[in-house]
Scaffold this motif. Structure first.
Motif, PDB file in Angstrom:
ATOM      1  N   SER A 106      -8.846   7.416  10.863  1.00 43.00           N
ATOM      2  CA  SER A 106      -9.509   6.884   9.888  1.00 43.00           C
ATOM      3  C   SER A 106      -9.011   7.002   8.552  1.00 43.00           C
ATOM      4  N   THR A 107      -8.710   8.328   8.077  1.00 40.05           N
ATOM      5  CA  THR A 107      -8.109   8.296   6.776  1.00 40.05           C
ATOM      6  C   THR A 107      -6.772   7.416   6.586  1.00 40.05           C
ATOM      7  N   LEU A 108      -5.732   7.347   7.432  1.00 40.02           N
ATOM      8  CA  LEU A 108      -4.776   6.674   7.558  1.00 40.02           C
ATOM      9  C   LEU A 108      -5.101   5.304   7.152  1.00 40.02           C
ATOM     10  N   PHE A 109      -6.036   4.707   8.023  1.00 41.98           N
ATOM     11  CA  PHE A 109      -6.418   3.276   7.853  1.00 41.98           C
ATOM     12  C   PHE A 109      -6.808   3.130   6.286  1.00 41.98           C
ATOM     13  N   ASN A 110      -7.736   4.034   5.736  1.00 46.01           N
ATOM     14  CA  ASN A 110      -8.149   3.958   4.438  1.00 46.01           C
ATOM     15  C   ASN A 110      -7.104   3.976   3.355  1.00 46.01           C
ATOM     16  N   LEU A 111      -6.113   4.802   3.765  1.00 48.92           N
ATOM     17  CA  LEU A 111      -5.109   4.631   2.654  1.00 48.92           C
ATOM     18  C   LEU A 111      -4.346   3.567   2.536  1.00 48.92           C
ATOM     19  N   ILE A 112      -3.739   3.012   3.835  1.00 45.75           N
ATOM     20  CA  ILE A 112      -3.152   1.760   3.988  1.00 45.75           C
ATOM     21  C   ILE A 112      -3.907   0.824   3.254  1.00 45.75           C
ATOM     22  N   ASN A 113      -5.263   0.557   3.416  1.00 51.53           N
ATOM     23  CA  ASN A 113      -5.907  -0.433   2.704  1.00 51.53           C
ATOM     24  C   ASN A 113      -6.593  -0.173   1.685  1.00 51.53           C
ATOM     25  N   ASN A 114      -5.996   0.830   0.810  1.00 50.46           N
ATOM     26  CA  ASN A 114      -6.384   0.901  -0.511  1.00 50.46           C
ATOM     27  C   ASN A 114      -7.649   1.367  -0.742  1.00 50.46           C
ATOM     28  N   ARG A 115      -8.277   2.147   0.281  1.00 54.44           N
ATOM     29  CA  ARG A 115      -9.770   2.407   0.234  1.00 54.44           C
ATOM     30  C   ARG A 115      -9.513   3.947  -0.331  1.00 54.44           C
ATOM     31  N   LEU A 116      -8.494   4.545  -0.265  1.00 59.05           N
ATOM     32  CA  LEU A 116      -8.404   5.762  -0.570  1.00 59.05           C
ATOM     33  C   LEU A 116      -7.064   5.945  -1.146  1.00 59.05           C
ATOM     34  N   THR A 117      -6.547   6.607  -2.160  1.00 64.78           N
ATOM     35  CA  THR A 117      -5.565   6.855  -2.795  1.00 64.78           C
ATOM     36  C   THR A 117      -4.690   7.905  -2.251  1.00 64.78           C
ATOM     37  N   PRO A 118      -3.349   7.729  -2.010  1.00 64.55           N
ATOM     38  CA  PRO A 118      -2.573   8.960  -1.358  1.00 64.55           C
ATOM     39  C   PRO A 118      -2.092   9.909  -2.396  1.00 64.55           C
ATOM     40  N   ASP A 119      -1.937  11.052  -1.966  1.00 70.15           N
ATOM     41  CA  ASP A 119      -1.348  12.049  -2.929  1.00 70.15           C
ATOM     42  C   ASP A 119       0.225  11.561  -3.337  1.00 70.15           C
ATOM     43  N   ARG A 120       0.894  10.873  -2.212  1.00 69.07           N
ATOM     44  CA  ARG A 120       2.240  10.783  -2.343  1.00 69.07           C
ATOM     45  C   ARG A 120       2.611   9.445  -1.417  1.00 69.07           C
ATOM     46  N   GLY A 121       3.522   8.807  -1.782  1.00 72.08           N
ATOM     47  CA  GLY A 121       3.682   7.751  -0.781  1.00 72.08           C
ATOM     48  C   GLY A 121       3.300   6.576  -1.152  1.00 72.08           C
ATOM     49  N   GLN A 122       3.769   5.435  -0.467  1.00 68.71           N
ATOM     50  CA  GLN A 122       3.249   4.133  -0.651  1.00 68.71           C
ATOM     51  C   GLN A 122       3.287   3.071   0.684  1.00 68.71           C
ATOM     52  N   VAL A 123       2.796   1.892   0.340  1.00 70.64           N
ATOM     53  CA  VAL A 123       2.602   0.885   1.510  1.00 70.64           C
ATOM     54  C   VAL A 123       3.145  -0.127   0.812  1.00 70.64           C
ATOM     55  N   LEU A 124       4.265  -0.598   1.422  1.00 70.88           N
ATOM     56  CA  LEU A 124       5.005  -1.954   0.911  1.00 70.88           C
ATOM     57  C   LEU A 124       4.976  -3.232   1.843  1.00 70.88           C
ATOM     58  N   LEU A 125       4.585  -4.415   1.184  1.00 75.59           N
ATOM     59  CA  LEU A 125       4.959  -5.437   1.840  1.00 75.59           C
ATOM     60  C   LEU A 125       5.735  -6.407   0.959  1.00 75.59           C
ATOM     61  N   ASP A 126       6.813  -7.075   1.742  1.00 74.15           N
ATOM     62  CA  ASP A 126       7.652  -7.835   1.146  1.00 74.15           C
ATOM     63  C   ASP A 126       8.408  -7.079   0.041  1.00 74.15           C
ATOM     64  N   GLY A 127       8.590  -5.877   0.138  1.00 73.07           N
ATOM     65  CA  GLY A 127       9.277  -4.985  -0.788  1.00 73.07           C
ATOM     66  C   GLY A 127       8.645  -4.390  -2.032  1.00 73.07           C
ATOM     67  N   LYS A 128       7.289  -4.959  -1.945  1.00 74.53           N
ATOM     68  CA  LYS A 128       6.520  -4.559  -3.195  1.00 74.53           C
ATOM     69  C   LYS A 128       5.199  -3.708  -2.880  1.00 74.53           C
ATOM     70  N   PRO A 129       4.700  -2.656  -3.594  1.00 71.97           N
ATOM     71  CA  PRO A 129       3.689  -2.002  -3.184  1.00 71.97           C
ATOM     72  C   PRO A 129       2.379  -2.754  -3.222  1.00 71.97           C
ATOM     73  N   VAL A 130       1.727  -2.451  -2.033  1.00 72.68           N
ATOM     74  CA  VAL A 130       0.618  -3.300  -1.755  1.00 72.68           C
ATOM     75  C   VAL A 130      -0.309  -3.373  -2.943  1.00 72.68           C
ATOM     76  N   LEU A 131      -0.423  -2.075  -3.360  1.00 72.87           N
ATOM     77  CA  LEU A 131      -1.548  -1.716  -4.339  1.00 72.87           C
ATOM     78  C   LEU A 131      -1.448  -2.531  -5.542  1.00 72.87           C
ATOM     79  N   GLU A 132      -0.352  -3.146  -5.927  1.00 71.85           N
ATOM     80  CA  GLU A 132      -0.160  -3.564  -7.144  1.00 71.85           C
ATOM     81  C   GLU A 132      -0.096  -5.221  -7.030  1.00 71.85           C
ATOM     82  N   ASP A 133      -0.471  -5.562  -5.783  1.00 70.98           N
ATOM     83  CA  ASP A 133      -0.214  -6.948  -5.743  1.00 70.98           C
ATOM     84  C   ASP A 133      -1.347  -7.415  -5.014  1.00 70.98           C
ATOM     85  N   ASP A 134      -2.298  -8.544  -5.620  1.00 73.68           N
ATOM     86  CA  ASP A 134      -3.292  -9.079  -5.156  1.00 73.68           C
ATOM     87  C   ASP A 134      -3.118  -9.806  -3.782  1.00 73.68           C
TER      88      ASP A 134
END
Lengths: 294, 294
Positions: free
Chosen positions: B43-71
């Protein structure tokens, strides 16, 4: 072991009748599965039998006496469900409740209790209100397997348990059942898993007992017939059809009938079906058992 | 479909590290099963990927961009879990939330939504906080199948569902997947049921990815060997043993190994094992995969 007789129980909440004229007998020692869809009345039935709710009509008899009027009788029954110890004002640690169970039941199986705590890896220093869903279930299971009651009711004992924990539960249940035979009545949505364990089935559907039989009989009388639709429709009219399915040209009907299957044409193939399939076909809203009897 | 890249995620709560250096790639269209024991971090992993929790390190990328910075990126992801709409202050009716979803997503699949409400028999006039556990799950499933996202995460979509409702879910998932291919990532404890549906497995164990492979490969490389202990011990040393079991004189070892099995003696029998067995053997505390690699 004397049987527990459930006799003509009715229960309504507000205007809605949840259980209608429920009668059956629990013999011992057996492992019963109480099966039924969401909302069929399983938890209400467990609560009525265990004196947590009062029926509108009917009674529960042990040794010919109403259980309700007999403290010794009530001690022969134990219900583990998800509300048992999960009141919000309970903040003691797991070990406190195990100590209390020990004091309440002189014959509490402390040796088994310690073994189960170890194999499930339960931290007894955790506060009861901080246990995860899975460990709440595990705590309930442990108490239920260790109390000296003759009839032990387990309401959804696999809720939130991962596959390893479920396997431990099934193994430990069979081990304690073999050592100290008594009667378990288990409600579950994981029918195929419990089918390996239980020997009796009670099927509750829309507040009524639809079926009570041994697993062996139920599976012996249930099967699938596959072939082309014309052949099957010509043949199946003498049998009790509980469902059907078509995949491409293949037509399959599911049968539940105590009559022997005779003169099956070569064009129709008979194959076994599992308990979960029987359950699904008997409890779909399409009508289940009633569909053919109408 | 561009892949979703999960790159070096770490997450701790207080002093406890829950996820350690998690990296994997979600391609499309696929149906992934995320398997793991209670407390493994799903569940923590799902929450991190979907921006419901903030990771201590690392990122999730879609089309080469961090998902977090891209609506636009975030809208391609959807997470259905048991806390999504179950805040205690939410007292609107089901139909209100369906209307809101429709407004938020111009391409919401209203036709499918109405179909699912019908087949699951969901009462849209029920208040969201009054839904039973099973129907909370059903409501989450319906939204998840109807939103136009490319990556849909379902956390325990069978919790509290009876066998009929689970069967409806699996059928409807396959139907919508065939009509509109996209990627589903499903966590579950009912491995054998999901094995019929998923084509990829990600196994999370104690906060780390233990395995990511196709179901086909995993089953092709997993099997049981049964015989007497001496024969098996002499033979198995070249293979990766994940577990063993003894019943009477019969000794069984479970193997997970990509090497081909050659020169199997006549005295040893090979048989297939199911995914749930592979999972149980890989995740027991005895050590699983590490046991042999050590």
């Amino acid at each position: 072991m004397n049987p527990l007789i459930i006799s003509h129980l009715d229960k309504s909440f507000k205007k809605k009748q949840v259980l209608k004229d429920i009668s059956f007998v629990l013999e011992g020692p057996h492992i019963y599965g109480l099966l039924g869809r969401n909302g069929s009345g399983k938890s209400t039935l467990f609560n009525l039998i265990n004196n947590r709710l009062t029926p509108d009509r009917g009674q529960v008899l042990l040794d010919g006496k109403p259980v309700l009027e007999d403290d010794d009788g009530l001690e022969q029954l134990f219900l583990a469900n998800h509300t048992t110890l999960m009141r919000k004002d309970e903040k003691g640690k797991v070990k406190k409740y195990i100590r209390l169970a020990n004091q309440f039941y002189p014959d509490f199986d402390q040796e088994l209790c310690e073994h189960l705590i170890r194999v499930f890896d339960l931290n007894v220093n955790t506060r009861i209100d901080k246990l995860s869903t899975g460990y709440q279930t595990i705590f309930n299971i442990i108490l239920a397997l260790c109390v000296p009651a003759s009839f032990i009711f387990l309401d959804e004992p696999t809720l939130g348990l991962d596959a390893n924990h479920r396997e431990i539960f099934y193994k430990e249940l069979l081990t304690t059942f073999a050592k100290r035979p008594r009667t378990f009545i288990i409600s579950t949505h994981l029918i195929d898993e419990l089918a390996q364990i239980m020997d009796q089935v009670i099927l509750l559907d829309q507040g009524q007992i639809k079926l009570a039989d041994s697993v062996e009989n139920l599976l012996a009388h249930s099967y699938a017939l596959t072939g082309n639709q014309e052949d099957i429709e010509a043949f199946m009219s003498n049998y009790h059809v509980i469902g059907s399915e078509r995949i491409g040209n293949q037509f399959t009907v599911y049968i539940y009938d105590t009559k022997e299957l005779t003169d099956l044409p070569d064009t129709i193939q008979k194959s076994p079906i599992d308990l979960q399939r029987v359950f699904i076909e008997l409890t779909t809203t399409r009508g289940g058992l009633d569909y053919h009897e109408a």
